[in-house]
Design a protein around this motif. Structure first.
Motif, PDB file in Angstrom:
ATOM      1  N   GLY A  19      12.408  16.144  42.091  1.00 44.37           N
ATOM      2  CA  GLY A  19      11.264  15.941  42.709  1.00 44.37           C
ATOM      3  C   GLY A  19      10.373  14.981  41.679  1.00 44.37           C
ATOM      4  O   GLY A  19      10.659  14.716  40.544  1.00 44.37           O
ATOM      5  N   TRP A  21       6.578  14.880  42.151  1.00 42.31           N
ATOM      6  CA  TRP A  21       5.052  15.006  42.727  1.00 42.31           C
ATOM      7  C   TRP A  21       4.356  14.944  41.599  1.00 42.31           C
ATOM      8  O   TRP A  21       3.377  13.925  41.710  1.00 42.31           O
ATOM      9  N   ASP A  49      13.730  12.917  45.392  1.00 43.07           N
ATOM     10  CA  ASP A  49      12.610  12.993  46.315  1.00 43.07           C
ATOM     11  C   ASP A  49      10.940  12.531  45.879  1.00 43.07           C
ATOM     12  O   ASP A  49      10.873  12.806  44.731  1.00 43.07           O
ATOM     13  N   SER A 149       7.465  17.295  56.579  1.00 44.55           N
ATOM     14  CA  SER A 149       7.187  18.774  55.447  1.00 44.55           C
ATOM     15  C   SER A 149       5.974  19.407  55.943  1.00 44.55           C
ATOM     16  O   SER A 149       4.884  18.872  56.314  1.00 44.55           O
ATOM     17  N   GLN A 176      10.775  20.461  54.716  1.00 49.23           N
ATOM     18  CA  GLN A 176      10.139  20.640  53.334  1.00 49.23           C
ATOM     19  C   GLN A 176       9.152  21.305  53.166  1.00 49.23           C
ATOM     20  O   GLN A 176       8.071  21.014  53.148  1.00 49.23           O
ATOM     21  N   GLN A 178       7.213  24.790  51.246  1.00 47.09           N
ATOM     22  CA  GLN A 178       7.116  25.484  49.988  1.00 47.09           C
ATOM     23  C   GLN A 178       7.825  26.818  50.218  1.00 47.09           C
ATOM     24  O   GLN A 178       7.682  27.381  50.911  1.00 47.09           O
ATOM     25  N   TRP A 204      10.403  22.942  48.220  1.00 45.76           N
ATOM     26  CA  TRP A 204       9.561  22.582  47.076  1.00 45.76           C
ATOM     27  C   TRP A 204       9.023  23.604  46.250  1.00 45.76           C
ATOM     28  O   TRP A 204       8.527  24.543  46.849  1.00 45.76           O
ATOM     29  N   SER A 205       8.758  23.388  45.151  1.00 41.70           N
ATOM     30  CA  SER A 205       8.095  24.409  44.141  1.00 41.70           C
ATOM     31  C   SER A 205       8.803  25.745  44.137  1.00 41.70           C
ATOM     32  O   SER A 205       8.427  26.742  44.369  1.00 41.70           O
ATOM     33  N   GLN A 209       5.938  26.292  40.522  1.00 42.76           N
ATOM     34  CA  GLN A 209       5.039  25.275  39.769  1.00 42.76           C
ATOM     35  C   GLN A 209       5.283  25.968  38.188  1.00 42.76           C
ATOM     36  O   GLN A 209       4.347  25.824  37.297  1.00 42.76           O
ATOM     37  N   ILE A 282      13.909  21.388  45.327  1.00 46.14           N
ATOM     38  CA  ILE A 282      13.472  20.432  44.412  1.00 46.14           C
ATOM     39  C   ILE A 282      12.875  21.010  43.257  1.00 46.14           C
ATOM     40  O   ILE A 282      12.010  21.817  43.045  1.00 46.14           O
ATOM     41  N   GLY A 284      10.949  20.040  39.328  1.00 42.97           N
ATOM     42  CA  GLY A 284       9.984  19.069  38.469  1.00 42.97           C
ATOM     43  C   GLY A 284      10.128  19.074  37.182  1.00 42.97           C
ATOM     44  O   GLY A 284       8.986  19.768  36.412  1.00 42.97           O
TER      45      GLY A 284
END
Length: 318
Positions: A19, A21, A49, A149, A176, A178, A204-205, A209, A282, A284
């Protein structure tokens, strides 16, 4: 690397995806960010992404530059639209969808994306207007498939009804949300609702994070090179995840991961991928070494009882 089919499409995406972001919209120095992208491709990550709003176009521009010369058929490219690109440019009206897809393609230096996603649900635009515009985007060849998402289940089902009623309308193939060991809400409603419609999850995440990497310790300052310490990226971190009870529970889960012979980040990613509804998780990454470590989670086989122990530990704080 392992690959899974994305919904009812002909796309097979790597179970670990990259990802952009916060990381590639200004949070990470450019040469380092480019090294992460190239390392991801090297280890078999084929799904990238992004979104138009990441850095107000900066992330898409970056990917367009670093992917120049890379075989377009070797990777699956996804972007999104909805959030404001200016005071007047936002939402999922027909005019905005047609405007934003063209702008995204220009920044990405390509004539199509493989997946075009509605970044959130637009309550101010009639759903049939949004769906008709997405249909045109696909018919024009600017996107191969569509996704969304963080849509609520009732809107997902309404969209599916509209699609089934109109011959030739493209079907959503991805959701998509979290999702991580610290955020399990999609299991309750979104996963089963989408499964019934043949829609895969791109989550995601999955490492909350970075909290589920174990880098943040109870009653200790955040590492200088962490996301929390970054002026560009730290503001998006839910502060609740940095509270002592959460970090103490995460430290216990780290010891469970050690029993499995893997790092905490790999354990957390493998936990996400245990669900067959999840086509891809995903990540990061800010360093190529993180890409390599996270990609290795694709091959892990973790004993279910270890996952259950981790879930019990986190039950009070997730």
């Amino acid at each position: 690397m392992k690959y899974r089919q994305l919904g009812e499409s002909d796309l097979r995406v790597s179970v670990i995806s990259l990802g952009s972001w916060l990381t590639y919209s200004g949070g990470v120095e450019r040469a380092q960010a480019a090294a992460c992208v190239y390392k991801a491709l090297d280890v078999g990550v084929n799904f990238l992404d992004t979104a138009n709003v990441y850095g107000r176009g900066a992330s898409e521009t970056f990917l367009g530059e670093v992917l120049k010369g890379v075989d377009r058929g070797s990777y699956v490219l996804a972007t999104k639209a909805y959030f404001p690109m200016s005071d007047s440019d936002w939402g999922l009206s027909r005019a905005q969808i047609l405007k934003q897809i063209d702008a995204s393609l220009k920044r990405l230096r390509t004539d199509h994306v493989d997946l075009y996603q509605c970044h959130r649900y637009d309550d101010e635009t009639p759903l049939d207007e949004t769906m008709a515009a997405l249909t045109d985007v696909v018919r024009q060849g600017k996107a191969r498939y569509i996704g969304f998402s963080e849509w609520p289940r009732d809107k997902i089902e309404q969209a599916a009804e509209l699609q089934s009623a109109k011959s030739g309308a493209p079907l959503f193939v991805s959701s998509q949300p979290q999702y991580s060991m610290l955020w399990r809400k999609p299991e309750q409603d979104i996963f089963p609702g989408c499964a019934a419609l043949g829609i895969s999850q791109i989550v995601w995440s999955p490492l909350a994070q970075g909290v589920l990497t174990g880098k943040y310790k109870p009653n200790a300052p955040a590492p200088n090179d962490s996301r929390v310490a970054s002026p560009q990226m730290g503001s998006m971190m839910p502060r609740r995840w940095l509270e002592t009870p959460v970090l103490e529970a995460v430290e216990q889960v780290r010891r469970v991961a050690q029993e499995a012979g893997v790092g905490l980040a790999q354990f957390a990613l493998a936990w996400v991928l245990r669900r067959r509804e999840v086509a891809s998780a995903i990540i990061g990454a800010t360093r190529p070494a993180q890409v390599v470590e996270n990609a290795a989670a694709a091959d892990l086989e973790i004993a279910p009882e270890l996952f259950e122990r981790a879930e019990d530990i986190l039950a009070a704080v997730s």
